[in-house]
Motif scaffolding. Structure first.
Motif, PDB file in Angstrom:
ATOM      1  N   UNK A  18       0.822  -1.202   0.000  1.00  0.00           N
ATOM      2  CA  UNK A  18       0.000   0.000   0.000  1.00  0.00           C
ATOM      3  C   UNK A  18       0.861   1.260   0.000  1.00  0.00           C
ATOM      4  N   UNK A  19       1.877   1.277   0.859  1.00  0.00           N
ATOM      5  CA  UNK A  19       2.754   2.446   0.926  1.00  0.00           C
ATOM      6  C   UNK A  19       3.531   2.633  -0.371  1.00  0.00           C
ATOM      7  N   UNK A  20       3.945   1.525  -0.978  1.00  0.00           N
ATOM      8  CA  UNK A  20       4.665   1.600  -2.250  1.00  0.00           C
ATOM      9  C   UNK A  20       3.781   2.212  -3.331  1.00  0.00           C
ATOM     10  N   UNK A  21       2.560   1.744  -3.445  1.00  0.00           N
ATOM     11  CA  UNK A  21       1.661   2.257  -4.478  1.00  0.00           C
ATOM     12  C   UNK A  21       1.248   3.694  -4.182  1.00  0.00           C
ATOM     13  N   UNK A  22       1.007   4.002  -2.916  1.00  0.00           N
ATOM     14  CA  UNK A  22       0.633   5.372  -2.555  1.00  0.00           C
ATOM     15  C   UNK A  22       1.762   6.339  -2.900  1.00  0.00           C
ATOM     16  N   UNK A  59       0.083   2.328 -11.219  1.00  0.00           N
ATOM     17  CA  UNK A  59       0.808   1.935 -10.010  1.00  0.00           C
ATOM     18  C   UNK A  59       0.453   0.511  -9.606  1.00  0.00           C
ATOM     19  N   UNK A  60      -0.834   0.167  -9.696  1.00  0.00           N
ATOM     20  CA  UNK A  60      -1.255  -1.181  -9.331  1.00  0.00           C
ATOM     21  C   UNK A  60      -0.696  -2.240 -10.259  1.00  0.00           C
ATOM     22  N   UNK A 222      -5.388  -1.112  -5.585  1.00  0.00           N
ATOM     23  CA  UNK A 222      -5.355  -2.415  -4.918  1.00  0.00           C
ATOM     24  C   UNK A 222      -6.021  -3.471  -5.785  1.00  0.00           C
ATOM     25  N   UNK A 223      -7.180  -3.133  -6.338  1.00  0.00           N
ATOM     26  CA  UNK A 223      -7.881  -4.080  -7.210  1.00  0.00           C
ATOM     27  C   UNK A 223      -7.110  -4.324  -8.502  1.00  0.00           C
ATOM     28  N   UNK A 224      -6.524  -3.267  -9.050  1.00  0.00           N
ATOM     29  CA  UNK A 224      -5.730  -3.433 -10.266  1.00  0.00           C
ATOM     30  C   UNK A 224      -4.539  -4.339  -9.998  1.00  0.00           C
ATOM     31  N   UNK A 225      -3.883  -4.148  -8.866  1.00  0.00           N
ATOM     32  CA  UNK A 225      -2.758  -5.010  -8.517  1.00  0.00           C
ATOM     33  C   UNK A 225      -3.198  -6.463  -8.417  1.00  0.00           C
ATOM     34  N   UNK A 274      -7.613   8.393  -7.493  1.00  0.00           N
ATOM     35  CA  UNK A 274      -6.870   7.192  -7.074  1.00  0.00           C
ATOM     36  C   UNK A 274      -5.950   7.424  -5.887  1.00  0.00           C
ATOM     37  N   UNK A 275      -5.475   8.653  -5.712  1.00  0.00           N
ATOM     38  CA  UNK A 275      -4.643   8.945  -4.544  1.00  0.00           C
ATOM     39  C   UNK A 275      -5.472   8.874  -3.269  1.00  0.00           C
ATOM     40  N   UNK A 276      -6.692   9.405  -3.329  1.00  0.00           N
ATOM     41  CA  UNK A 276      -7.570   9.379  -2.154  1.00  0.00           C
ATOM     42  C   UNK A 276      -8.110   7.977  -1.887  1.00  0.00           C
ATOM     43  N   UNK A 277      -8.316   7.197  -2.927  1.00  0.00           N
ATOM     44  CA  UNK A 277      -8.747   5.810  -2.739  1.00  0.00           C
ATOM     45  C   UNK A 277      -7.680   5.038  -1.966  1.00  0.00           C
ATOM     46  N   UNK A 278      -6.427   5.213  -2.365  1.00  0.00           N
ATOM     47  CA  UNK A 278      -5.335   4.554  -1.649  1.00  0.00           C
ATOM     48  C   UNK A 278      -5.219   5.075  -0.220  1.00  0.00           C
ATOM     49  N   UNK A 279      -5.492   6.364  -0.031  1.00  0.00           N
ATOM     50  CA  UNK A 279      -5.421   6.935   1.317  1.00  0.00           C
ATOM     51  C   UNK A 279      -6.427   6.252   2.249  1.00  0.00           C
ATOM     52  N   UNK A 280      -7.593   5.904   1.716  1.00  0.00           N
ATOM     53  CA  UNK A 280      -8.584   5.225   2.558  1.00  0.00           C
ATOM     54  C   UNK A 280      -8.115   3.835   2.942  1.00  0.00           C
ATOM     55  N   UNK A 281      -7.402   3.162   2.053  1.00  0.00           N
ATOM     56  CA  UNK A 281      -6.850   1.852   2.395  1.00  0.00           C
ATOM     57  C   UNK A 281      -5.813   1.979   3.514  1.00  0.00           C
ATOM     58  N   UNK A 282      -5.030   3.050   3.478  1.00  0.00           N
ATOM     59  CA  UNK A 282      -4.012   3.254   4.515  1.00  0.00           C
ATOM     60  C   UNK A 282      -4.656   3.489   5.875  1.00  0.00           C
TER      61      UNK A 282
END
Length: 325
Positions: A18-22, A59-60, A222-225, A274-282
């Motif tokens: 997650x941190x890598x993709x963010x 990124x994913x 995350x889903x793309x990965x 997509x940046x905010x989507x990843x932020x919610x995962x964090x």
């Protein structure tokens, strides 16, 4: 800012991943924003095709690849080389036509970033050339007995090219370790995908070649990965190609400065950053870490852009370098 996407409760993403993709998306976004300002204030040597809004899909996908896997990308945004491991200076240097660029200054304007040591094989001369080039790399890996894969990135407009079909039927027949990755932003310059495609999805065409076709939310790295990692595993196992279609949003115009008069005023109403989507995962417990990553990315891009502006322009004779004949 678009509303943040609710994090799926059934997804357990690796914290390091997650941190890598963010970080990748934050750096790519900082570069997108800096380039938009640079072009506004200073002009540009060539057309810049912004990729803002599409960074999460890239990124994913790249996070599922190894360094020695082959990447053939389309020319929108700069996330592909960044996510595959290229530094900011080689990327920006190429854009500004400086000797610090990955091609030493030959890639000014429309970029042709390349670094075979990172698996970044450059961009073909025309859109649609990624298909046979990536398939050739995949064939090479198969003949040499390695477990490398090749990824061909393309947009929805390019999916109508003959090379899409000619390459895929052969790759499917030979079970090449090839991944077709479509960033479908719904527009080919200004032409709507829905107006020119007989199928609602590019991935629907996969069934004609006997391979899996997967549609994924490209705003969700995350889903793309997840789907790309499955395709990579399948390719490494000798099971052949996969066609992935990431539904993304092209926030900007086809080029920087495009007035976008062909788009409705509310075209971003369903957009998820997509940046905010990843932020919610964090999650909230890593909010400060996320803020620092974003701030560091902005500062790093500003420094590298300044460095590139101060770098030398190439000698015109560089055009003859790396030419075989």
């Amino acid at each position: 800012m678009a509303p943040r996407k609710r994090r799926p409760t059934n997804v357990q993403a690796d914290p390091e991943l997650l941190l890598k993709m963010f970080t990748t998306v934050a750096r790519a976004r900082a570069l997108e924003d800096a380039l938009a300002l640079h072009i506004r204030d200073h002009g540009f040597a060539g057309f810049w095709h912004p990729g803002k809004g599409q960074e999460g899909a890239v990124a994913g996908a790249c996070a599922a690849l190894r360094t020695d896997d082959y990447l053939f990308y389309q020319g929108r945004g700069a996330t592909w080389p960044l996510a595959k491991g290229m530094g900011l200076q080689p990327i920006i240097g190429d854009l500004l036509g400086r000797v610090t660029g990955s091609t030493g200054g030959k890639g000014a304007g429309v970029p042709h970033w390349a670094d075979p040591a990172l698996g970044i094989m450059g961009e073909g001369a025309t859109l649609g050339s990624v298909y046979p080039l990536a398939a050739g790399a995949a064939l090479s890996a198969k003949m040499r007995g390695t477990d490398q894969v090749a990824l061909a990135d393309f947009g929805d407009g390019t999916s109508h090219r003959g090379t899409f079909h000619e390459t895929l039927i052969q790759a499917a027949s030979w079970k090449l370790p090839l991944i077709y990755f479509c960033e479908n932003n719904g527009l080919s310059v200004s032409t709507r995908f829905d107006d020119v495609s007989p199928t609602p999805n590019v991935a629907d065409r996969a069934s004609a070649y006997g391979i899996p076709g997967v549609v994924v939310d490209g705003h969700d790295a995350v889903e793309v990965h997840r789907v790309t990692a499955e395709a990579v595993e399948r390719a490494r196992a000798g099971e052949g190609p996969t066609l992935i279609e990431a539904k993304v949003t092209r926030v900007g115009g086809h080029w920087e400065g495009d007035a976008q008069q062909y788009r409705p005023a509310d075209f971003l109403k369903d957009y998820q950053d997509p940046l905010e989507v990843l932020r919610t995962y964090l999650g909230d417990d890593r909010a400060e870490t996320a803020d620092k990553i974003v701030a560091d990315a902005v500062a790093e891009v500003a420094e590298e852009l300044h460095r590139a502006e101060a770098a030398d322009l190439p000698d015109p004779q560089i055009i003859m370098k790396d030419v075989f004949v």
